[in-house]
Design a protein around this motif. Structure first.
Motif, PDB file in Angstrom:
ATOM      1  N   GLN A  56       0.826  -1.203   0.000  1.00 18.08           N
ATOM      2  CA  GLN A  56       0.000   0.000   0.000  1.00 18.08           C
ATOM      3  C   GLN A  56       0.862   1.255   0.000  1.00 18.08           C
ATOM      4  OE1 GLN A  56      -2.910   0.078   3.126  1.00 18.08           O
ATOM      5  NE2 GLN A  56      -3.887   1.949   2.397  1.00 18.08           N
ATOM      6  N   ARG A  57       1.900   1.273   0.826  1.00 21.47           N
ATOM      7  CA  ARG A  57       2.871   2.362   0.819  1.00 21.47           C
ATOM      8  C   ARG A  57       4.187   1.800   0.304  1.00 21.47           C
ATOM      9  NH1 ARG A  57       3.221   6.727   3.948  1.00 21.47           N
ATOM     10  NH2 ARG A  57       5.020   7.120   2.617  1.00 21.47           N
ATOM     11  N   LYS A  58       4.658   2.324  -0.819  1.00 20.79           N
ATOM     12  CA  LYS A  58       5.872   1.779  -1.418  1.00 20.79           C
ATOM     13  C   LYS A  58       7.083   2.579  -0.973  1.00 20.79           C
ATOM     14  CE  LYS A  58       3.398  -0.501  -5.093  1.00 20.79           C
ATOM     15  NZ  LYS A  58       3.150  -0.734  -6.518  1.00 20.79           N
ATOM     16  N   ASN A  59       7.181   2.749   0.371  1.00 23.53           N
ATOM     17  CA  ASN A  59       8.394   3.305   0.956  1.00 23.53           C
ATOM     18  C   ASN A  59       9.349   2.152   1.253  1.00 23.53           C
ATOM     19  OD1 ASN A  59       7.246   2.071   3.187  1.00 23.53           O
ATOM     20  ND2 ASN A  59       6.600   3.998   4.140  1.00 23.53           N
ATOM     21  N   MET A  60      10.446   2.444   1.938  1.00 26.83           N
ATOM     22  CA  MET A  60      11.460   1.421   2.145  1.00 26.83           C
ATOM     23  C   MET A  60      10.930   0.216   2.920  1.00 26.83           C
ATOM     24  SD  MET A  60      14.516   1.357   0.906  1.00 26.83           S
ATOM     25  CE  MET A  60      15.119   3.030   0.806  1.00 26.83           C
ATOM     26  N   TRP A  61      10.146   0.482   3.971  1.00 20.84           N
ATOM     27  CA  TRP A  61       9.601  -0.622   4.756  1.00 20.84           C
ATOM     28  C   TRP A  61       8.556  -1.404   3.958  1.00 20.84           C
ATOM     29  CZ3 TRP A  61      11.110  -2.994   9.044  1.00 20.84           C
ATOM     30  CH2 TRP A  61      11.998  -2.334   9.897  1.00 20.84           C
ATOM     31  N   GLY A  62       7.661  -0.707   3.280  1.00 21.84           N
ATOM     32  CA  GLY A  62       6.634  -1.399   2.517  1.00 21.84           C
ATOM     33  C   GLY A  62       7.208  -2.268   1.411  1.00 21.84           C
ATOM     34  N   LEU A  63       8.197  -1.731   0.687  1.00 18.45           N
ATOM     35  CA  LEU A  63       8.830  -2.510  -0.378  1.00 18.45           C
ATOM     36  C   LEU A  63       9.584  -3.707   0.192  1.00 18.45           C
ATOM     37  CD1 LEU A  63      10.231   0.411  -2.585  1.00 18.45           C
ATOM     38  CD2 LEU A  63       8.228  -1.013  -3.067  1.00 18.45           C
ATOM     39  N   ASN A 339       0.814   6.260  -8.446  1.00 20.46           N
ATOM     40  CA  ASN A 339      -0.173   5.322  -7.909  1.00 20.46           C
ATOM     41  C   ASN A 339       0.261   3.873  -8.036  1.00 20.46           C
ATOM     42  OD1 ASN A 339      -1.912   7.404  -7.236  1.00 20.46           O
ATOM     43  ND2 ASN A 339      -3.059   7.285  -9.157  1.00 20.46           N
ATOM     44  N   GLU A 340       1.027   3.553  -9.080  1.00 23.32           N
ATOM     45  CA  GLU A 340       1.306   2.151  -9.391  1.00 23.32           C
ATOM     46  C   GLU A 340       2.711   1.707  -9.023  1.00 23.32           C
ATOM     47  OE1 GLU A 340       0.343   1.384 -13.460  1.00 23.32           O
ATOM     48  OE2 GLU A 340      -1.652   2.259 -13.316  1.00 23.32           O
ATOM     49  N   VAL A 341       3.707   2.585  -9.116  1.00 20.95           N
ATOM     50  CA  VAL A 341       5.083   2.130  -8.888  1.00 20.95           C
ATOM     51  C   VAL A 341       5.822   2.977  -7.854  1.00 20.95           C
ATOM     52  CG1 VAL A 341       5.254   1.087 -11.183  1.00 20.95           C
ATOM     53  CG2 VAL A 341       6.026   3.439 -10.861  1.00 20.95           C
ATOM     54  N   GLY A 342       5.095   3.690  -7.000  1.00 24.24           N
ATOM     55  CA  GLY A 342       5.718   4.344  -5.860  1.00 24.24           C
ATOM     56  C   GLY A 342       6.628   5.506  -6.173  1.00 24.24           C
TER      57      GLY A 342
END
Length: 407
Positions: A56-63, A339-342
């Motif tokens: 949902q969140r493509k930050n470092m933790w989410g990825l 929206n799709e690739v952070g």
């Protein structure tokens, strides 16, 4: 007549998904030469796949969680300290786009903002950004989009550094800004990206951009000297040469006779074709091509927008209108990339990390464009029509394609 079984009907979609999986693996293969260590290459491939994933969140933790890592250290190392050349990867993104989307497309240049808190992220400042529609604390990136009838994707990126950043040695050091980097305006950053693309042998039909780039005479002259056609938006008070005199588009539009206006679509909108009234006036010849003023008038409100064009003397009004309308593709690219690739979900502060994140987002974004092109082609060539009545709940491939925008 015997109806095809679910397995038979799904086979084309299953084959498509197989092709897409193979295509994604090929991305990893062309990334490999840019990495000195196997671990860094593997991390980059994981990062791209995670950008394409469901986080949902493509930050470092989410990825990292999407890639199966308990902590973000692998991806932090990839963006901050690993040995690899993000600019070389960026160059390959354009080559991949040319192969996947075809030659002879349009290059669209534009900038987008990334809202930030605090003052530590490199390039952050109180500045106007269209993302917020006002002055906000933000970073601004200038991007290049490649547009063809098969699709479009972002293919180049540069971080805009406000002048105070380039003059503050302490902030430069903290942000990891290379010594050779100095202040460059947004049009100057666009020039560098366009020169890279044209220098790589790309022969776009047009270059397009909004007023930020159209009002820059240096950018226009660069393209004219390269015999590169363009359609660039300008303000009504921009000075242009007509014969031996300087004129303004806002004054020249008054010379257009009523019968010279033509109602033409400038591409597809969310509610159908974007229809406007269009007209043009020829200015001067230049190196075998001609300069034009192009006018777009709203059908409902009568508001006029202005463009300077550089094109063949026999270029049709319709071709200029299509070029002008293609600029909206880069806005769609910003929306889809965020929206799709952070594209905007990063939490990095340094020059190197920003460009590395953006470059890997370009890789993921151009893959999606290629995947859509492949899916659309196969749909045209024989995926099962709706007339077969295949129930959606028994067709999981349809959901997969929808999640990836492959429809």
């Amino acid at each position: 007549m015997q109806q095809p079984s679910d397995t038979e009907a799904q086979a084309p979609e299953v084959r498509l998904v197989g092709r897409l999986v193979t295509e994604l693996e090929s991305i990893g293969a062309w990334l490999q030469p840019h990495f000195r260590r196997r671990e860094a290459h593997a991390a980059a491939v994981e990062y791209v796949k995670a950008l394409l994933g469901r986080a949902q969140r493509k930050n470092m933790w989410g990825l990292s969680e999407d890639a199966g890592h308990r902590a973000p250290y692998t991806f932090q190392h990839l963006l901050l300290r690993a040995k690899w050349d993000a600019d070389a990867v960026r160059d390959d993104v354009l080559e991949y786009a040319r192969r996947a989307l075809g030659e002879g497309g349009i290059l669209a240049v534009d900038e987008t903002g990334f809202l930030k808190k605090g003052e530590k992220s490199v390039g952050v400042a109180r500045q106007y950004t269209g993302t917020a529609g006002k002055v906000e604390n933000a970073q601004v990136g200038v991007f290049l989009s490649y547009v063809t009838p098969l699709g479009h994707a972002l293919v180049d990126r540069e971080l805009y550094l406000p002048q105070p950043w380039t003059e503050d040695s302490a902030r430069r050091q903290a942000g990891g800004i290379p010594d050779e980097v100095s202040f460059e305006s947004k049009p100057a950053l666009a020039q560098g990206m366009l020169q890279r693309a044209l220098g790589a042998g790309l022969k776009p039909a047009w270059v397009v951009g909004d007023e930020v780039y159209g009002r820059d005479s240096t950018l226009r002259r660069l393209l004219e000297d390269l015999h590169q056609p363009y359609v660039l938006a300008v303000a009504s008070n921009t000075h242009v040469w007509r014969g031996f005199y300087q004129v303004k588009p806002g004054d020249m539009v008054k010379e257009v006779p009523p019968e010279a206006w033509a109602r033409l679509p400038a591409g597809a909108g969310t509610k159908g074709p974007r229809l406007y009234a269009w007209a043009r006036i020829r200015l001067n010849r230049h190196l075998g091509l001609s300069r034009w003023l192009l006018f777009r008038r709203g059908l409902a409100d009568g508001k006029v927008a202005f463009y300077v064009a550089h094109a063949r003397r026999n270029a049709s009004l319709e071709s200029m209108v299509r070029a002008a309308g293609s600029r909206w593709a880069v806005e769609e690219d910003f929306e889809s990339a965020k929206n799709e690739v952070g594209l905007a979900d990063y939490e990095v502060r340094t020059w190197t990390a920003w460009h590395r994140h953006m470059t890997l987002c370009l890789v993921a974004h151009v893959f999606l464009a290629a995947a859509r092109a492949m899916a659309n082609l196969q749909l045209q060539e024989g995926l099962p029509p709706k007339a077969l009545g295949l129930p959606r709940r028994r067709n999981p491939m349809r959901a997969f394609l929808a999640r990836r925008g492959l429809h």
